[in-house]
Design a protein around this motif. Sequence first.
Motif, PDB file in Angstrom:
ATOM      1  N   LEU A 154      -0.745   4.484   4.056  1.00 25.29           N
ATOM      2  CA  LEU A 154       0.258   3.606   4.015  1.00 25.29           C
ATOM      3  C   LEU A 154       1.376   3.590   4.887  1.00 25.29           C
ATOM      4  CD1 LEU A 154       2.873   3.346   1.230  1.00 25.29           C
ATOM      5  CD2 LEU A 154       3.060   6.075   1.997  1.00 25.29           C
ATOM      6  N   ALA A 155       1.046   3.673   5.412  1.00 23.17           N
ATOM      7  CA  ALA A 155       1.940   3.920   7.345  1.00 23.17           C
ATOM      8  C   ALA A 155       1.447   1.920   7.850  1.00 23.17           C
ATOM      9  CB  ALA A 155       1.695   4.220   8.225  1.00 23.17           C
ATOM     10  N   ASN A 156      -0.053   1.983   7.796  1.00 17.49           N
ATOM     11  CA  ASN A 156      -0.009   0.574   8.059  1.00 17.49           C
ATOM     12  C   ASN A 156       0.426  -0.802   6.928  1.00 17.49           C
ATOM     13  OD1 ASN A 156      -2.030   0.531   9.971  1.00 17.49           O
ATOM     14  ND2 ASN A 156      -3.206   2.379   9.498  1.00 17.49           N
ATOM     15  N   HIS A 157       0.494  -0.095   5.472  1.00 16.56           N
ATOM     16  CA  HIS A 157       0.458  -0.852   4.518  1.00 16.56           C
ATOM     17  C   HIS A 157       2.262  -1.041   4.226  1.00 16.56           C
ATOM     18  CE1 HIS A 157      -0.217  -3.547   1.394  1.00 16.56           C
ATOM     19  NE2 HIS A 157       0.297  -2.965   0.472  1.00 16.56           N
ATOM     20  N   ALA A 158       3.109   0.058   4.992  1.00 13.62           N
ATOM     21  CA  ALA A 158       4.045  -0.163   4.470  1.00 13.62           C
ATOM     22  C   ALA A 158       4.965  -1.407   5.296  1.00 13.62           C
ATOM     23  CB  ALA A 158       4.883   1.098   5.557  1.00 13.62           C
ATOM     24  N   LYS A 159       3.930  -2.037   6.209  1.00 18.61           N
ATOM     25  CA  LYS A 159       5.267  -2.786   7.293  1.00 18.61           C
ATOM     26  C   LYS A 159       4.576  -4.254   6.226  1.00 18.61           C
ATOM     27  CE  LYS A 159       4.575  -6.299  11.085  1.00 18.61           C
ATOM     28  NZ  LYS A 159       3.148  -6.480  12.141  1.00 18.61           N
TER      29      LYS A 159
END
Length: 401
Positions: free
Chosen positions: A171-176
């Motif tokens: 999620l942290a990677n895709h949040a961008k």
Amino acid sequence: MKNILILGGGYGGLKCATTLQKKLENEDVSVELISKHDYHYPTTLLHKIAVGTYSARKARIFYRHLLKRKNFSFFKDTITKIDIKNRQISGELACYKYDYLVISLGFEPNDFNLKGVNEYAFKLSTLNEALRLRHHIETKFKDYRYHMDEKDLVFVVCGSGFTGVEFAAELANHAKNLCEMCGIDKKLVKIHLIGRSEHILPMFRADLSQIAKEKLEKLGVNVVAGNVIECQKDGVVIENADKSTYEIKANTVLWTAGVKGSSVIKDSNLETRASRIEVNEFLQLPGYEDVFVLGDCAIANDRDIIHAPTAQLASQMGEYCGLNLIKLVNGEELKTKFKFKHRGTVCSIGHTDAIGMAFGKGITGEPAAFLKNFIENKWIFGVAGFWNVLKKGQFRFRSSY
């Protein structure tokens, strides 16, 4: 004709069925696989489906496409009760008889009877649950400008084991990307990963745990040590070591703090521990040589559990069980005890980063991510063949969102 009945099409059940299809030479044996879904899906990739970086279409492998040999059948049904004494299995649609039974019904989330978990927290126990969470996350980002509720961009993950860490990192990677598509400042997104101690991923040694923690924090994940004592509609309540409490407000809470065996096991009045059956050295139900129990439904005492991922363990149980069933139908005695062979354990920290253990050594970064993808692809190859690896496999660059 002898009938082998396999309950559940997860890693253990499907591997048992495909092993029988490849190696069973006796044509006077029928094999029936029963699952509540028409398809198998990799539970190790549910975090990617939930975030939106892996499509459900690619995740599905349909049983009827796999079981094509004569006398091999698939039935879609939900098992409700197992009657060992009468050799009868009850489902919502039919009842089934067997000569040999394989119980591989998978896992269910364990809420430990904590208040609010069932009511307010998402779980990653099925493909449908992952899709429900995916829709929820996308809606929170897409509709943020309508509501301007800061809690819509706050995500709490309860549990710092494999599933929790992999989901938080994905999620942290895709949040961008989500913020860029929806015109949202990335700084507004908050991801909290809550574990019982500072040592996340407790199956790994301390140095690997620390590396994983540092990687998560670099991605912007807030790693919290504490006990979640209540889930609420808009967040969680956390208890510190000194018994003081505080709240984290969020409109998305994911529960990954524990699993247990299928409730069907307990409801069938079988002797269990946490809805799991203790099996003998051949993975048989004690006192019943015609009944095998695999995966999350089994407690196998004669195995090495250090760094043992559920999927890898269940797969090995399934293959071993299939070979044992061939021996039994041929009138042979079982002699070789089940022994788990640890072939490496990897936890992804996003698509191109990971940490893990392989050949007794710790690995990190892209080599670990490559091993993770290799493990996933090896499973697909083993049950569905080379062309399905090309269509559904994990590679260096993503092929679906």
